[in-house]
Design a protein around this motif. Structure first.
Motif, PDB file in Angstrom:
ATOM      1  N   ALA A  72     -64.594 -52.918  47.714  1.00  0.00           N
ATOM      2  CA  ALA A  72     -63.436 -52.829  48.614  1.00  0.00           C
ATOM      3  C   ALA A  72     -63.587 -51.630  49.545  1.00  0.00           C
ATOM      4  CB  ALA A  72     -62.148 -52.726  47.808  1.00  0.00           C
ATOM      5  N   GLN A  73     -64.081 -50.520  49.012  1.00  0.00           N
ATOM      6  CA  GLN A  73     -64.330 -49.348  49.861  1.00  0.00           C
ATOM      7  C   GLN A  73     -65.391 -49.661  50.906  1.00  0.00           C
ATOM      8  OE1 GLN A  73     -64.964 -45.557  47.962  1.00  0.00           O
ATOM      9  NE2 GLN A  73     -63.528 -45.996  46.307  1.00  0.00           N
ATOM     10  N   GLN A  74     -66.432 -50.375  50.480  1.00  0.00           N
ATOM     11  CA  GLN A  74     -67.475 -50.757  51.430  1.00  0.00           C
ATOM     12  C   GLN A  74     -66.910 -51.654  52.525  1.00  0.00           C
ATOM     13  OE1 GLN A  74     -70.805 -49.640  51.338  1.00  0.00           O
ATOM     14  NE2 GLN A  74     -70.691 -50.484  53.408  1.00  0.00           N
ATOM     15  N   ALA A  75     -65.997 -52.533  52.140  1.00  0.00           N
ATOM     16  CA  ALA A  75     -65.374 -53.419  53.122  1.00  0.00           C
ATOM     17  C   ALA A  75     -64.584 -52.610  54.155  1.00  0.00           C
ATOM     18  CB  ALA A  75     -64.462 -54.425  52.421  1.00  0.00           C
ATOM     19  N   GLU A  76     -63.906 -51.568  53.715  1.00  0.00           N
ATOM     20  CA  GLU A  76     -63.161 -50.708  54.644  1.00  0.00           C
ATOM     21  C   GLU A  76     -64.104 -50.068  55.659  1.00  0.00           C
ATOM     22  OE1 GLU A  76     -59.811 -48.153  53.237  1.00  0.00           O
ATOM     23  OE2 GLU A  76     -60.575 -48.722  51.260  1.00  0.00           O
ATOM     24  N   LEU A  77     -65.207 -49.542  55.157  1.00  0.00           N
ATOM     25  CA  LEU A  77     -66.156 -48.876  56.052  1.00  0.00           C
ATOM     26  C   LEU A  77     -66.805 -49.872  57.004  1.00  0.00           C
ATOM     27  CD1 LEU A  77     -67.822 -46.386  53.559  1.00  0.00           C
ATOM     28  CD2 LEU A  77     -66.214 -45.844  55.385  1.00  0.00           C
ATOM     29  N   ASP A  78     -67.126 -51.046  56.485  1.00  0.00           N
ATOM     30  CA  ASP A  78     -67.729 -52.060  57.343  1.00  0.00           C
ATOM     31  C   ASP A  78     -66.733 -52.566  58.381  1.00  0.00           C
ATOM     32  OD1 ASP A  78     -70.055 -51.777  55.992  1.00  0.00           O
ATOM     33  OD2 ASP A  78     -70.142 -53.800  55.186  1.00  0.00           O
ATOM     34  N   LYS A  79     -65.475 -52.607  58.013  1.00  0.00           N
ATOM     35  CA  LYS A  79     -64.452 -53.001  58.989  1.00  0.00           C
ATOM     36  C   LYS A  79     -64.372 -51.954  60.103  1.00  0.00           C
ATOM     37  CE  LYS A  79     -60.027 -52.701  57.988  1.00  0.00           C
ATOM     38  NZ  LYS A  79     -58.685 -52.998  57.434  1.00  0.00           N
ATOM     39  N   ALA A  80     -64.408 -50.679  59.725  1.00  0.00           N
ATOM     40  CA  ALA A  80     -64.385 -49.619  60.733  1.00  0.00           C
ATOM     41  C   ALA A  80     -65.599 -49.727  61.655  1.00  0.00           C
ATOM     42  CB  ALA A  80     -64.361 -48.248  60.055  1.00  0.00           C
ATOM     43  N   TYR A  81     -66.763 -49.981  61.068  1.00  0.00           N
ATOM     44  CA  TYR A  81     -67.974 -50.114  61.874  1.00  0.00           C
ATOM     45  C   TYR A  81     -67.885 -51.318  62.808  1.00  0.00           C
ATOM     46  CZ  TYR A  81     -72.891 -50.518  63.155  1.00  0.00           C
ATOM     47  OH  TYR A  81     -74.063 -50.613  63.861  1.00  0.00           O
ATOM     48  N   THR A  82     -67.274 -52.397  62.325  1.00  0.00           N
ATOM     49  CA  THR A  82     -67.120 -53.591  63.150  1.00  0.00           C
ATOM     50  C   THR A  82     -66.193 -53.326  64.326  1.00  0.00           C
ATOM     51  OG1 THR A  82     -67.444 -54.967  61.176  1.00  0.00           O
ATOM     52  CG2 THR A  82     -66.537 -56.047  63.119  1.00  0.00           C
ATOM     53  N   TYR A  83     -65.106 -52.607  64.081  1.00  0.00           N
ATOM     54  CA  TYR A  83     -64.233 -52.203  65.189  1.00  0.00           C
ATOM     55  C   TYR A  83     -65.016 -51.367  66.203  1.00  0.00           C
ATOM     56  CZ  TYR A  83     -59.657 -53.715  63.364  1.00  0.00           C
ATOM     57  OH  TYR A  83     -58.574 -54.450  62.962  1.00  0.00           O
ATOM     58  N   TYR A  84     -65.834 -50.464  65.692  1.00  0.00           N
ATOM     59  CA  TYR A  84     -66.647 -49.611  66.559  1.00  0.00           C
ATOM     60  C   TYR A  84     -67.597 -50.450  67.420  1.00  0.00           C
ATOM     61  CZ  TYR A  84     -70.889 -46.827  67.464  1.00  0.00           C
ATOM     62  OH  TYR A  84     -72.008 -46.262  68.028  1.00  0.00           O
ATOM     63  N   LYS A  85     -68.261 -51.428  66.799  1.00  0.00           N
ATOM     64  CA  LYS A  85     -69.193 -52.284  67.521  1.00  0.00           C
ATOM     65  C   LYS A  85     -68.489 -53.140  68.555  1.00  0.00           C
ATOM     66  CE  LYS A  85     -73.039 -52.820  66.921  1.00  0.00           C
ATOM     67  NZ  LYS A  85     -74.191 -52.180  67.632  1.00  0.00           N
ATOM     68  N   SER A  86     -67.213 -53.453  68.327  1.00  0.00           N
ATOM     69  CA  SER A  86     -66.467 -54.283  69.273  1.00  0.00           C
ATOM     70  C   SER A  86     -65.696 -53.432  70.283  1.00  0.00           C
ATOM     71  CB  SER A  86     -65.510 -55.216  68.524  1.00  0.00           C
ATOM     72  OG  SER A  86     -64.577 -54.488  67.752  1.00  0.00           O
ATOM     73  N   ASN A  87     -66.047 -52.143  70.343  1.00  0.00           N
ATOM     74  CA  ASN A  87     -65.433 -51.211  71.305  1.00  0.00           C
ATOM     75  C   ASN A  87     -63.938 -51.025  71.099  1.00  0.00           C
ATOM     76  OD1 ASN A  87     -67.886 -50.689  72.757  1.00  0.00           O
ATOM     77  ND2 ASN A  87     -67.668 -52.696  73.731  1.00  0.00           N
TER      78      ASN A  87
END
Length: 267
Positions: A72-87
């Motif tokens: 679940a923690q990894q999912a949070e970080l990956d979600k943040a990274y995905t937001y970053y990649k989508s500007n």
């Protein structure tokens, strides 16, 4: 006059049809029965092909399904990274701030802080690249400075982290770029005869960005600005400092650079 009366039977039939129609429009959760690992795998695949909204939705489902677990923690970080990649910098920062608040002892803390620096670094891309047509005196440097603080925290708290070397390089880049921007503005003021304003910007660069390459020109602008104001003692002091630190400086022979074109093409 024609009258239409809806019978009890027809009313009930209509209600049934409407209910069935409503049921048919209810979205089906395709992840029902999926394991947390499968949700994570699917989210990562969606992100890899650029389906950022779908990936974020799956990461959020995973946060709920695997709550309290490392995944679940990894999912949070990956979600943040995905937001970053989508500007979507604001959303990425919000997710990271929440993560840092809720998981201060996470083994991925160095990455979370590094990613926060990376998000702010790109948020201020105009300072470092393609949007640099705007005059630097009008540009907010808050994001660049926030980025620097995040990278410094990685280097200070996690010197052995695999993200530390890149953080150090980005810190140097940010410092040099901020110094460049101050000197660019100082040069702009000097060329237009606003000598006190030029001196103020040079002093900011000298105080805040020690050892940046742009300080060579900063000292020269300082020397010339004092000279233009008839402040000979301060001019001579600036010249001594410059000759001590940059004995072979070309500025002493060629002068201040021209203020034509965007600043990032002048360095």
């Amino acid at each position: 006059m024609l009258c239409f009366r809806l019978s009890a039977v027809s009313f009930g039939t209509l209600a049934t049809v409407l209910a069935l129609t409503a049921c048919n429009t209810t979205p089906v959760d395709e992840t029902i029965g999926w394991s947390p690992e499968k949700i994570y795998s699917e989210a990562s695949q969606e992100r890899a092909v650029g389906n950022f909204d779908k990936a974020i939705t799956l990461y959020e489902k995973l946060e709920g399904r695997a709550a309290g677990t490392p995944l679940a923690q990894q999912a949070e970080l990956d979600k943040a990274y995905t937001y970053y990649k989508s500007n979507e910098q604001a959303q990425a920062l919000a997710v990271l701030d929440r993560f840092l608040r809720l998981h201060p002892a996470s083994p991925a803390l160095d990455y979370a802080i590094y990613l926060k620096g990376l998000v702010n670094f790109n948020d201020n891309l105009g300072l470092f690249g393609s949007l640099a047509q705007q005059d630097l005196s009008e540009r907010d440097q808050k994001s660049a400075k926030a980025s620097f603080e995040s990278f410094r925290e990685v280097v200070t708290r996690f010197p052995e982290s695999k993200y530390a070397p890149d953080s150090r390089e980005r810190m140097t880049y940010i410092v040099n770029s901020l110094a460049d921007s101050e000197v660019h503005v100082a040069r702009y003021y000097y060329k237009r005869g606003a000598y006190l304003a030029a001196i103020n910007r040079v002093q900011v660069a000298l105080t805040d960005y020690a050892n940046a390459p742009a300080l060579e020109e900063a000292l020269y602008i300082l020397m010339k600005s004092y000279d233009a104001l008839g402040m000979t003692q301060l001019r001579d002091d600036a010249q001594r400092v410059m000759q001590t630190n940059y004995p072979a400086s070309g500025f002493l022979s060629s002068g201040v650079k021209s203020v034509t074109g965007p600043w990032w093409k002048l360095w």
